[in-house]
Design a protein around this motif. Structure first.
Motif, mmCIF file in Angstrom:
data_model
loop_
_atom_site.group_PDB
_atom_site.id
_atom_site.type_symbol
_atom_site.label_atom_id
_atom_site.label_comp_id
_atom_site.label_asym_id
_atom_site.label_seq_id
_atom_site.Cartn_x
_atom_site.Cartn_y
_atom_site.Cartn_z
ATOM 1 N N ALA A 251 0.738 -1.316 0.022
ATOM 2 C CA ALA A 251 0.091 0.033 -0.034
ATOM 3 C C ALA A 251 0.806 1.044 -0.002
ATOM 4 C CB ALA A 251 -0.804 0.007 1.298
ATOM 5 N N ASP A 252 2.158 1.035 -0.004
ATOM 6 C CA ASP A 252 2.878 2.255 -0.259
ATOM 7 C C ASP A 252 2.934 3.048 -1.507
ATOM 8 O OD1 ASP A 252 4.366 0.525 -1.358
ATOM 9 O OD2 ASP A 252 6.053 0.563 -0.295
ATOM 10 N N ALA A 253 2.247 2.581 -2.249
ATOM 11 C CA ALA A 253 2.141 3.263 -3.724
ATOM 12 C C ALA A 253 1.154 4.309 -3.739
ATOM 13 C CB ALA A 253 1.902 2.244 -4.852
ATOM 14 N N VAL A 254 0.348 4.365 -2.679
ATOM 15 C CA VAL A 254 -0.875 5.434 -2.675
ATOM 16 C C VAL A 254 -0.222 6.623 -2.198
ATOM 17 C CG1 VAL A 254 -2.538 3.672 -2.027
ATOM 18 C CG2 VAL A 254 -1.439 5.172 -0.430
ATOM 19 N N THR A 255 -0.965 7.813 -2.540
ATOM 20 C CA THR A 255 -0.349 9.198 -2.661
ATOM 21 C C THR A 255 -0.104 9.467 -1.117
ATOM 22 O OG1 THR A 255 -2.042 9.894 -4.387
ATOM 23 C CG2 THR A 255 -0.992 11.603 -2.815
ATOM 24 N N ASP A 257 1.389 7.730 1.235
ATOM 25 C CA ASP A 257 2.158 7.188 1.860
ATOM 26 C C ASP A 257 3.853 8.041 1.741
ATOM 27 O OD1 ASP A 257 2.639 3.961 2.801
ATOM 28 O OD2 ASP A 257 4.677 4.710 2.331
ATOM 29 N N PRO A 258 4.554 7.974 3.066
ATOM 30 C CA PRO A 258 5.476 8.666 3.057
ATOM 31 C C PRO A 258 6.820 8.046 2.472
ATOM 32 C CG PRO A 258 5.274 7.729 5.174
ATOM 33 C CD PRO A 258 4.042 7.399 4.349
ATOM 34 N N GLN A 259 6.600 6.731 2.018
ATOM 35 C CA GLN A 259 7.882 6.063 1.588
ATOM 36 C C GLN A 259 7.916 6.087 -0.018
ATOM 37 O OE1 GLN A 259 10.424 5.016 3.445
ATOM 38 N NE2 GLN A 259 9.477 5.882 5.304
ATOM 39 N N SER A 260 6.859 6.815 -0.890
ATOM 40 C CA SER A 260 6.917 6.856 -2.325
ATOM 41 C C SER A 260 6.738 7.993 -2.482
ATOM 42 C CB SER A 260 6.478 5.566 -2.656
ATOM 43 O OG SER A 260 5.005 5.850 -3.096
ATOM 44 N N ARG A 261 6.819 8.315 -4.006
ATOM 45 C CA ARG A 261 6.237 9.528 -4.450
ATOM 46 C C ARG A 261 5.247 9.236 -5.750
ATOM 47 N NH1 ARG A 261 7.675 10.691 -0.605
ATOM 48 N NH2 ARG A 261 9.332 12.474 -0.009
ATOM 49 N N LEU A 286 -0.899 -10.832 -0.573
ATOM 50 C CA LEU A 286 -0.400 -10.537 0.484
ATOM 51 C C LEU A 286 -0.332 -9.223 0.811
ATOM 52 C CD1 LEU A 286 3.103 -12.534 -0.646
ATOM 53 C CD2 LEU A 286 1.111 -13.325 1.068
ATOM 54 N N GLY A 287 0.134 -8.617 1.878
ATOM 55 C CA GLY A 287 0.393 -7.101 2.193
ATOM 56 C C GLY A 287 1.638 -6.570 1.313
ATOM 57 N N GLY A 288 2.549 -5.845 2.164
ATOM 58 C CA GLY A 288 3.651 -5.423 1.768
ATOM 59 C C GLY A 288 4.087 -4.272 2.378
ATOM 60 N N GLY A 289 4.375 -3.040 1.536
ATOM 61 C CA GLY A 289 4.784 -2.026 2.125
ATOM 62 C C GLY A 289 3.387 -1.192 2.537
ATOM 63 N N GLY A 290 3.613 -0.147 3.421
ATOM 64 C CA GLY A 290 2.516 0.860 3.832
ATOM 65 C C GLY A 290 2.632 1.488 5.237
ATOM 66 N N TYR A 291 3.027 2.707 5.274
ATOM 67 C CA TYR A 291 3.454 3.328 6.447
ATOM 68 C C TYR A 291 2.666 4.437 6.981
ATOM 69 C CZ TYR A 291 7.153 0.326 4.230
ATOM 70 O OH TYR A 291 7.711 -0.873 3.885
ATOM 71 N N ASN A 292 1.606 4.706 6.275
ATOM 72 C CA ASN A 292 0.753 5.709 6.834
ATOM 73 C C ASN A 292 -0.543 4.867 7.317
ATOM 74 O OD1 ASN A 292 -1.998 7.163 6.873
ATOM 75 N ND2 ASN A 292 -1.154 8.638 5.490
ATOM 76 N N PRO A 293 -0.653 4.796 8.742
ATOM 77 C CA PRO A 293 -1.610 4.039 9.101
ATOM 78 C C PRO A 293 -3.050 3.847 8.891
ATOM 79 C CG PRO A 293 -1.099 5.653 10.808
ATOM 80 C CD PRO A 293 0.023 5.793 9.668
ATOM 81 N N TRP A 294 -3.560 5.152 8.323
ATOM 82 C CA TRP A 294 -4.760 5.222 7.975
ATOM 83 C C TRP A 294 -4.933 4.706 6.538
ATOM 84 C CZ3 TRP A 294 -2.711 9.203 10.921
ATOM 85 C CH2 TRP A 294 -3.366 9.286 12.077
ATOM 86 N N SER A 295 -3.959 4.995 5.762
ATOM 87 C CA SER A 295 -4.153 4.506 4.126
ATOM 88 C C SER A 295 -3.829 3.180 4.111
ATOM 89 C CB SER A 295 -3.220 5.648 3.395
ATOM 90 O OG SER A 295 -1.864 5.199 3.617
ATOM 91 N N GLY A 331 5.470 10.404 16.318
ATOM 92 C CA GLY A 331 6.895 10.793 15.956
ATOM 93 C C GLY A 331 6.896 11.181 14.399
ATOM 94 N N GLN A 332 5.545 11.259 13.890
ATOM 95 C CA GLN A 332 5.393 11.895 12.549
ATOM 96 C C GLN A 332 4.719 13.110 12.357
ATOM 97 O OE1 GLN A 332 5.486 12.094 9.095
ATOM 98 N NE2 GLN A 332 5.758 9.907 9.321
ATOM 99 N N SER A 333 5.641 14.016 11.932
ATOM 100 C CA SER A 333 5.339 15.451 11.783
ATOM 101 C C SER A 333 4.391 15.701 10.432
ATOM 102 C CB SER A 333 6.563 16.303 11.578
ATOM 103 O OG SER A 333 7.275 15.877 10.431
ATOM 104 N N ARG A 334 4.171 14.682 9.673
ATOM 105 C CA ARG A 334 3.436 15.011 8.285
ATOM 106 C C ARG A 334 2.133 15.403 8.627
ATOM 107 N NH1 ARG A 334 7.374 11.487 6.616
ATOM 108 N NH2 ARG A 334 8.571 11.948 5.048
ATOM 109 N N VAL A 335 1.556 14.459 9.567
ATOM 110 C CA VAL A 335 -0.066 14.425 9.701
ATOM 111 C C VAL A 335 -0.166 14.946 11.311
ATOM 112 C CG1 VAL A 335 -2.349 13.136 9.616
ATOM 113 C CG2 VAL A 335 -0.419 12.861 7.887
ATOM 114 N N LYS A 336 -0.703 15.972 11.679
ATOM 115 C CA LYS A 336 -0.991 16.328 13.177
ATOM 116 C C LYS A 336 -2.316 15.694 13.401
ATOM 117 C CE LYS A 336 2.554 18.768 13.690
ATOM 118 N NZ LYS A 336 3.777 18.447 14.545
ATOM 119 N N ALA A 337 -3.275 15.682 12.436
ATOM 120 C CA ALA A 337 -4.600 15.000 12.689
ATOM 121 C C ALA A 337 -5.153 14.718 11.255
ATOM 122 C CB ALA A 337 -5.626 16.256 13.034
ATOM 123 N N PRO A 338 -5.724 13.266 11.069
ATOM 124 C CA PRO A 338 -5.935 12.939 9.788
ATOM 125 C C PRO A 338 -7.163 13.576 9.081
ATOM 126 C CG PRO A 338 -7.218 11.470 11.613
ATOM 127 C CD PRO A 338 -5.986 12.372 12.177
#
Length: 374
Positions: A251-255, A257-261, A286-295, A331-338
Motif C-alpha cells: 500500500a506504499d504506492a498510494v499518494t 504514503d511517506p515512503q514513495s512519490r 499478501l500485504g507489503g509496504g504501507g507506512y501511513n496507518p490510515w491509508s 513521531g510523524q510530523s506530516r500529519v497532526k490530525a487525519p
C-alpha cells in the motif's frame, strides 16, 4: 472454489513494533482485522490464526546460519558487529526488537500454510505477508524473512506447477527476483517507482526465466495503473496460464504514503485484485509496504472486501470510524490530525490523470520483448 476466502492473521502484530522511530512503528494488520470485523466482514469461519514457522521450515530459502542468528538476536536483544555485517541484523532498517524472529516467522508460517490450504484451490489473504526484500542469508529493507518466496515454494510443493507473482508495491521485489529470476515456471511482474530503493528492477532486467520489471515515474496515477493492468499485467498472466497467483499488494504506492512519490488511490489496488482473482484456481494475496496507518488500513481492508464481493459503503458506520479515529502516528510530523475522509470512508477518490510517454514506451518495450501477447 466454493469455500469463501480465508484471512490468516495473528494478534502478534497488535503490540509489536520495529521501534518508536522506525517506519514500521505503525499498526497495520491489527487495523485491518479490527476494521473488517467492525464492518461485519470477518466472521469466525473465515479467520485463521497464523502458525509460527519452525526454523527448519525456513531452510527452503533461508540458510540455517541466518535463521539461528535471527533467533539469537531476538533472545539476546543485541547483535555483534560480525552478525550485523554478515546478516544485516541490528541495522537502522532492520533493527533489533522484541519479536524480531517471532513476528516474521508468523507471517512466514501464514504464507506456507496458504500453499497447503490451496491444494484444491481457493483464496487466501494474509496482509502480514509481502516481505519481498529478504535474502537467504541476510535481512534487507525491513524484511527479515521472505514470505513471498516461501508462499511460492509451498504452492509448488502442494500441486501448483506454474505460479505467477505480481507485485504492485512501490519498491522492487529484489529478494523474490533473486529466488526465481531463472525459473521458467514462475512469472514475475513488478510495477515499482523508478530511482526508489533498492534501485533494482530495471526494465532490462529479465533473468533467464519470465521476469517483467516496469519502473514507473513519480506521480504514477490511477489511469496509468489501469493502462499497465490492461496492457501488461493481465496479458502476461493470461499468456503464462498459471495455476496459482501470488499478489503482493503493498500500500506504499498510494499518494498519502511517506515512503514513495507515487500517486495512486486505493481503487487501483482493488482493481488489480479483482482482475487477477478469476485468472487461476489458487490465489494468495499478501500485504507489503504501507507506512501511513490510515491509508494502509483502508487499502488492505478494501482488498478483503474485493476478495469477498462486499459493497464498500460510501460512509463508514460508527464502529469502523472508531477504529480509524483511534489510530496514532507517533513521531510523524506530516500529519497532526487525519483528514476527515481518512476516518469516514474506505474508498479514496480516484486519482486519474494523463498517461505519460514513459509509461507507454516502457509497456510497449515489455510487450515487444514478450513475443507472446504483442
Amino acid at each position: 472454489m466454493n469455500q469463501p476466502p480465508r484471512f490468516i492473521g495473528s494478534e502478534i502484530y497488535r503490540h509489536s513494533s520495529y521501534g518508536h522511530w522506525h517506519p514500521l512503528r505503525v499498526p497495520r494488520v491489527s487495523t485491518v482485522m479490527d476494521l473488517a470485523r467492525a464492518l461485519g466482514w470477518l466472521p469466525a469461519h473465515q479467520y485463521l490464526v497464523s502458525p509460527r514457522a519452525k526454523p527448519a521450515a525456513l531452510y527452503g530459502f533461508h540458510t540455517s546460519a541466518y535463521v539461528a542468528a535471527l533467533q539469537a538476536a531476538e533472545t539476546a536483544q543485541a547483535v555483534s558487529d560480525a552478525v550485523r555485517a554478515r546478516h544485516g541484523l541490528g541495522t537502522h532498517a532492520n533493527p533489533v526488537f522484541p519479536e524480531m524472529y517471532r513476528r516474521p516467522a508468523t507471517s512466514a508460517g501464514a504464507a506456507m500454510l496458504a500453499g497447503e490450504l490451496l491444494r484444491e484451490g481457493g483464496i487466501i489473504y494474509t496482509p502480514a505477508g509481502g516481505t519481498h526484500h529478504g535474502f537467504p542469508d541476510r535481512a534487507n529493507g525491513f524484511c527479515y524473512l521472505n514470505d513471498p518466496v516461501l508462499a511460492i515454494q509451498s504452492l509448488r510443493r502442494n500441486g501448483a506447477t506454474r505460479v505467477a507473482y505480481i507485485d504492485v508495491d512501490a519498491h522492487h521485489p529484489d529478494g523474490v527476483e533473486y529466488a526465481f529470476a531463472d525459473e521458467p515456471d514462475v512469472l514475475l511482474v513488478s510495477t515499482h517507482e523508478q530511482n526508489r530503493w533498492p534501485r533494482t528492477g530495471a526494465l532490462e532486467d529479465a533473468g533467464s526465466g519470465q521476469v517483467f520489471n516496469l519502473p514507473v515515474p513519480a506521480g504514477f496515477n490511477d489511469t496509468e495503473m489501469a493502462f499497465v493492468r490492461e496492457r501488461l499485467i493481465l496479458p502476461a498472466v493470461a499468456a503464462f496460464r498459471p495455476d496459482a497467483i501470488v499478489l503482493q499488494c503493498g500500500a506504499d504506492a498510494v499518494t498519502e504514503d511517506p515512503q514513495s512519490r507515487m500517486a495512486l488511490s486505493n481503487n487501483a489496488h482493488w482493481a488489480v485484485v479483482a482482475a487477477l482473482m478469476p485468472m487461476a484456481p489458487r490465489f494468495v494475496v499478501l500485504g507489503g509496504g504501507g507506512y501511513n496507518p490510515w491509508s494502509v488500513g483502508r487499502c488492505w481492508t478494501g482488498v478483503w472486501a474485493t476478495l469477498n464481493g462486499h459493497d464498500v459503503p460510501e460512509r463508514l458506520p460508527n464502529p469502523a470510524q472508531d477504529v480509524l479515529r483511534a489510530l496514532k502516528w507517533t513521531g510523524q510530523s506530516r500529519v497532526k490530525a487525519p483528514p476527515e475522509q481518512w476516518v469516514t470512508t474506505l474508498r479514496d477518490q480516484p486519482r486519474e490523470g494523463p498517461i505519460s510517454d514513459e509509461v507507454r514506451t516502457r509497456v510497449a518495450q515489455l510487450t515487444a520483448r514478450s513475443g507472446v501477447w504483442a
